[in-house]
Scaffold this motif. Structure first.
Motif, PDB file in Angstrom:
ATOM      1  N   SER A   1     -43.731  79.041  59.109  1.00  0.00           N
ATOM      2  CA  SER A   1     -42.613  78.255  59.640  1.00  0.00           C
ATOM      3  C   SER A   1     -42.586  76.860  59.020  1.00  0.00           C
ATOM      4  O   SER A   1     -41.513  76.307  58.737  1.00  0.00           O
ATOM      5  CB  SER A   1     -42.699  78.165  61.170  1.00  0.00           C
ATOM      6  OG  SER A   1     -43.822  77.390  61.582  1.00  0.00           O
ATOM      7  N   TRP A   2     -43.752  76.275  58.802  1.00  0.00           N
ATOM      8  CA  TRP A   2     -43.820  74.968  58.122  1.00  0.00           C
ATOM      9  C   TRP A   2     -43.292  75.083  56.691  1.00  0.00           C
ATOM     10  O   TRP A   2     -42.549  74.235  56.203  1.00  0.00           O
ATOM     11  CB  TRP A   2     -45.266  74.470  58.127  1.00  0.00           C
ATOM     12  CG  TRP A   2     -45.525  73.364  57.148  1.00  0.00           C
ATOM     13  CD1 TRP A   2     -45.204  72.048  57.299  1.00  0.00           C
ATOM     14  CD2 TRP A   2     -46.142  73.486  55.855  1.00  0.00           C
ATOM     15  NE1 TRP A   2     -45.578  71.336  56.180  1.00  0.00           N
ATOM     16  CE2 TRP A   2     -46.156  72.190  55.287  1.00  0.00           C
ATOM     17  CE3 TRP A   2     -46.677  74.560  55.146  1.00  0.00           C
ATOM     18  CZ2 TRP A   2     -46.692  71.960  54.017  1.00  0.00           C
ATOM     19  CZ3 TRP A   2     -47.214  74.332  53.889  1.00  0.00           C
ATOM     20  CH2 TRP A   2     -47.212  73.038  53.338  1.00  0.00           C
ATOM     21  N   TRP A   3     -43.669  76.160  56.020  1.00  0.00           N
ATOM     22  CA  TRP A   3     -43.288  76.367  54.627  1.00  0.00           C
ATOM     23  C   TRP A   3     -41.775  76.564  54.474  1.00  0.00           C
ATOM     24  O   TRP A   3     -41.148  76.042  53.548  1.00  0.00           O
ATOM     25  CB  TRP A   3     -44.051  77.582  54.091  1.00  0.00           C
ATOM     26  CG  TRP A   3     -43.741  77.950  52.675  1.00  0.00           C
ATOM     27  CD1 TRP A   3     -43.569  77.116  51.605  1.00  0.00           C
ATOM     28  CD2 TRP A   3     -43.534  79.276  52.180  1.00  0.00           C
ATOM     29  NE1 TRP A   3     -43.291  77.836  50.472  1.00  0.00           N
ATOM     30  CE2 TRP A   3     -43.273  79.176  50.790  1.00  0.00           C
ATOM     31  CE3 TRP A   3     -43.592  80.541  52.762  1.00  0.00           C
ATOM     32  CZ2 TRP A   3     -43.028  80.283  49.989  1.00  0.00           C
ATOM     33  CZ3 TRP A   3     -43.372  81.642  51.961  1.00  0.00           C
ATOM     34  CH2 TRP A   3     -43.086  81.513  50.585  1.00  0.00           C
ATOM     35  N   LEU A   4     -41.159  77.327  55.402  1.00  0.00           N
ATOM     36  CA  LEU A   4     -39.734  77.650  55.287  1.00  0.00           C
ATOM     37  C   LEU A   4     -38.823  76.701  56.039  1.00  0.00           C
ATOM     38  O   LEU A   4     -37.593  76.813  55.935  1.00  0.00           O
ATOM     39  CB  LEU A   4     -39.494  79.083  55.800  1.00  0.00           C
ATOM     40  CG  LEU A   4     -40.147  80.225  55.002  1.00  0.00           C
ATOM     41  CD1 LEU A   4     -39.834  81.565  55.660  1.00  0.00           C
ATOM     42  CD2 LEU A   4     -39.665  80.216  53.560  1.00  0.00           C
ATOM     43  N   SER A   5     -39.397  75.772  56.789  1.00  0.00           N
ATOM     44  CA  SER A   5     -38.555  74.893  57.615  1.00  0.00           C
ATOM     45  C   SER A   5     -37.654  73.989  56.783  1.00  0.00           C
ATOM     46  O   SER A   5     -36.592  73.557  57.251  1.00  0.00           O
ATOM     47  CB  SER A   5     -39.430  74.044  58.541  1.00  0.00           C
ATOM     48  OG  SER A   5     -40.310  73.229  57.777  1.00  0.00           O
ATOM     49  N   GLY A   6     -38.049  73.686  55.548  1.00  0.00           N
ATOM     50  CA  GLY A   6     -37.219  72.824  54.711  1.00  0.00           C
ATOM     51  C   GLY A   6     -36.197  73.572  53.887  1.00  0.00           C
ATOM     52  O   GLY A   6     -35.400  72.957  53.153  1.00  0.00           O
ATOM     53  N   VAL A   7     -36.191  74.910  53.986  1.00  0.00           N
ATOM     54  CA  VAL A   7     -35.264  75.728  53.199  1.00  0.00           C
ATOM     55  C   VAL A   7     -33.936  75.861  53.944  1.00  0.00           C
ATOM     56  O   VAL A   7     -33.908  76.107  55.144  1.00  0.00           O
ATOM     57  CB  VAL A   7     -35.858  77.126  52.939  1.00  0.00           C
ATOM     58  CG1 VAL A   7     -34.882  77.991  52.157  1.00  0.00           C
ATOM     59  CG2 VAL A   7     -37.193  76.998  52.215  1.00  0.00           C
TER      60      VAL A   7
ATOM     61  N   LYS B   1     -31.829  78.543  60.922  1.00  0.00           N
ATOM     62  CA  LYS B   1     -32.805  77.545  60.495  1.00  0.00           C
ATOM     63  C   LYS B   1     -34.170  77.922  61.047  1.00  0.00           C
ATOM     64  O   LYS B   1     -34.313  78.231  62.235  1.00  0.00           O
ATOM     65  CB  LYS B   1     -32.392  76.162  61.011  1.00  0.00           C
ATOM     66  CG  LYS B   1     -33.370  75.043  60.663  1.00  0.00           C
ATOM     67  CD  LYS B   1     -32.867  73.717  61.183  1.00  0.00           C
ATOM     68  CE  LYS B   1     -33.895  72.606  60.966  1.00  0.00           C
ATOM     69  NZ  LYS B   1     -34.231  72.422  59.550  1.00  0.00           N
ATOM     70  N   VAL B   2     -35.166  77.912  60.189  1.00  0.00           N
ATOM     71  CA  VAL B   2     -36.533  78.172  60.629  1.00  0.00           C
ATOM     72  C   VAL B   2     -37.094  76.892  61.231  1.00  0.00           C
ATOM     73  O   VAL B   2     -36.993  75.804  60.641  1.00  0.00           O
ATOM     74  CB  VAL B   2     -37.412  78.634  59.452  1.00  0.00           C
ATOM     75  CG1 VAL B   2     -38.869  78.739  59.888  1.00  0.00           C
ATOM     76  CG2 VAL B   2     -36.924  79.983  58.935  1.00  0.00           C
ATOM     77  N   VAL B   3     -37.652  77.016  62.414  1.00  0.00           N
ATOM     78  CA  VAL B   3     -38.203  75.857  63.125  1.00  0.00           C
ATOM     79  C   VAL B   3     -39.668  75.682  62.732  1.00  0.00           C
ATOM     80  O   VAL B   3     -40.454  76.633  62.806  1.00  0.00           O
ATOM     81  CB  VAL B   3     -38.083  76.045  64.653  1.00  0.00           C
ATOM     82  CG1 VAL B   3     -38.737  74.876  65.390  1.00  0.00           C
ATOM     83  CG2 VAL B   3     -36.628  76.196  65.054  1.00  0.00           C
ATOM     84  N   ASN B   4     -40.014  74.487  62.324  1.00  0.00           N
ATOM     85  CA  ASN B   4     -41.401  74.157  61.956  1.00  0.00           C
ATOM     86  C   ASN B   4     -42.240  74.044  63.220  1.00  0.00           C
ATOM     87  O   ASN B   4     -42.136  73.075  63.968  1.00  0.00           O
ATOM     88  CB  ASN B   4     -41.429  72.856  61.160  1.00  0.00           C
ATOM     89  CG  ASN B   4     -42.850  72.446  60.762  1.00  0.00           C
ATOM     90  OD1 ASN B   4     -43.798  73.214  60.934  1.00  0.00           O
ATOM     91  ND2 ASN B   4     -42.996  71.239  60.247  1.00  0.00           N
TER      92      ASN B   4
END
Length: 519
Positions: A42-48, A62-65
């Motif tokens: 989730s941390w990795w994809l949260s900015g995508v 949106k993926v939540v970090n």
């Protein structure tokens, strides 16, 4: 378990699955590892930035970090409530209190011995699977009631208890979308989501389209016959032969026997069954009438909001507690209240391992749901299937297989359908396929892989049931047991739906196969 000698190719494959699966970490640790992976991914994809629209919000998904400060503090502040409100936890513990008394006093054992004395051994498997399917009416009761009793019945009949667990699990969970002519709370839930998805279509006729809650009842009832027959064959011809060399090494004092009933047991059983009959009669009388307090706001007894459906676990508790007490006093196996409390305490002590697993499972499911990772996978899969523009029959099978795949990660049937249905229902309506048929395809996929995913909330509980009889049972043991059912259900049920569709048979009440409906 030594099943490797003289095994067929498929049996060797299952043995490999079992061996590799049992080398995985303890289920509690496995869920903790999955939790860590959710945080990292989730941390990795949260900015995508994703272009796919989340049908629940109408905005890009949106993926939540989950490692972000607010999400992390929300996780820690709700850690306790996430655990204690984990749905399977309360269901299991409360039901086991009543079942614990009935088991401790000997009521369950005596009742099963009485049933087995008049039931042909060859019919135990289909009857058990049918009861598992019927248990869907009582929401999740089948997991805590039918599956452990399946083991008891098989062991008492001289058959392998793990085969009984497998057959019952196949009916309760693998046949989750099959019905024995009786609707469950899942029917109106899915129909409501299907109707909402159908109204997303640009076709003017979709704006007033109404989906009947029983739009799949004929198909799911016919499916029950398929599940019973396939499950019967797999249990007797695949599972039991493979288990022949698997020793039952559980605590002998806790395992059932098939001795002839003694006079005190027969007397206790008669009074206990009379007390259970009085409980049933009391429930029927209080549920009768339009003003019954058991009815929901819509006047129904079987709707998800009806007090009767919401009280299923409490009813199981009472319906086994009272006959258990009566049996104990009449048969002389429990002469005072301390013996009753001892039975409850004994059942709870056996749940210690499950409670630990439930803690980590609950935290993982919470984090996975909050992160939107499962939703992202479901939406991307549905859109990919849409873009392939395959023939109708292939697309229907594609929906089944997509659902089966997503089901390995997202357990909630309604959550999956809210995501997948919002894309697939309008798409197939444009191709002339009715929402009723699309929903039927979804239900096939939703059931078929329930029984092989460790992420299903009740999966750890089934492992505990297995360990009562075969101490070294693990995740791999259960997956290897259930994989033949899962593969067979997925393939044969898919083919069954296509034949059903080709013959033009009605799916349910108020349903159609085409859109707009062709008379």
């Amino acid at each position: 378990m030594d099943n490797h000698k003289h095994a067929t190719g498929f049996q060797r494959f299952l043995n490999t699955v079992e061996t590799l699966g049992n080398k995985l970490p303890d289920p509690a640790v496995l869920f903790a590892i999955f939790l860590g992976l959710v945080w990292l991914i989730s941390w990795w994809l949260s900015g995508v930035s994703f272009a796919e629209i989340d049908p629940r919000t109408g905005n890009p998904i949106k993926v939540v970090n989950m490692l972000e400060g607010g999400a992390l503090t929300a996780f820690t502040s709700t850690l306790v409530s996430t655990f204690v409100t984990f749905p399977p936890l309360g269901v299991v513990l409360v039901a086991m209190l009543g079942l614990g008394v009935a088991e401790h006093t000997g009521f369950i054992n005596a009742g099963l011995r009485s049933i087995l004395s008049v039931t042909p051994k060859m019919l135990l498997t289909p009857v058990l699977i049918a009861v598992g399917i019927l248990s869907h009416v009582a929401v999740d009761a089948g997991y805590v009631l039918v599956i452990p009793l399946g083991a008891v019945i098989f062991y008492a009949a001289g058959r392998h208890p793990l085969a009984g667990i497998a057959a019952a699990f196949a009916g309760v969970s693998g046949g989750f979308s099959a019905t024995v002519g009786v609707p469950s709370s899942l029917d109106p839930m899915l129909a409501g989501l299907t109707q909402a998805a159908a109204r997303l279509s640009a076709d003017p006729a979709a704006a007033t389209l109404t989906i009947n809650p029983l739009n799949n009842i004929f198909f799911t009832s016919a499916s029950a016959i398929l599940i019973i027959l396939v499950g019967w064959f797999i249990t007797d011809k695949v599972i039991e032969p493979r288990l022949k060399k698997t020793a039952v090494n559980g605590d002998p004092a806790t395992l059932p026997t098939l001795d002839e009933l003694q006079p005190n047991e027969r007397r206790g059983l008669r009074f206990a069954m009379l007390s259970m009959l009085l409980c049933v009669l009391g429930l029927v009388l209080t549920a009768y009438g339009d003003n019954s307090a058991w009815r929901g706001e819509d006047g129904g007894l079987t709707s998800a909001s009806a007090p009767l459906m919401r009280s299923i676990v409490a009813i199981i508790f009472v319906f086994f507690l009272i006959p258990g007490i009566v049996y104990g006093y009449v048969a002389g196996t429990a002469n005072n209240h301390r013996a009753i409390i001892q039975g409850m305490s004994k059942s709870m002590s056996g749940m210690g391992y499950y409670i630990v697993m439930a803690f980590f499972c609950a935290q993982f499911i919470y984090a996975f749901g909050q992160s939107n990772l499962g939703a992202l996978m479901a939406i991307k899969g549905a859109l990919a299937l849409k873009e392939l523009a395959l023939p109708l029959s292939v697309t229907l099978v594609g929906i089944i297989f997509l659902t089966a795949l997503v089901n390995l990660l997202v357990g909630s049937a309604s959550a999956k359908w809210a995501l997948i249905g919002a894309i697939m229902v309008p798409m197939l309506m444009e191709l002339g396929v009715s929402p009723d048929l699309t929903q039927a395809a979804y239900r096939v996929g939703d059931s078929s892989t329930n029984i092989i995913t460790p992420l299903m909330p009740y999966f750890p509980l089934i492992v505990v049931f297995c360990q009562k009889y075969v101490k070294e049972s693990g995740i791999g043991t259960l997956i290897a047991l259930m994989l033949p059912f899962s593969i067979s259900f997925l393939l044969l049920w898919s083919a069954f739906l296509l034949v059903y569709w080709a013959l033009g048979l009605p799916l349910g009440i108020g349903s159609t196969l085409t859109f707009p409906a062709i008379p």
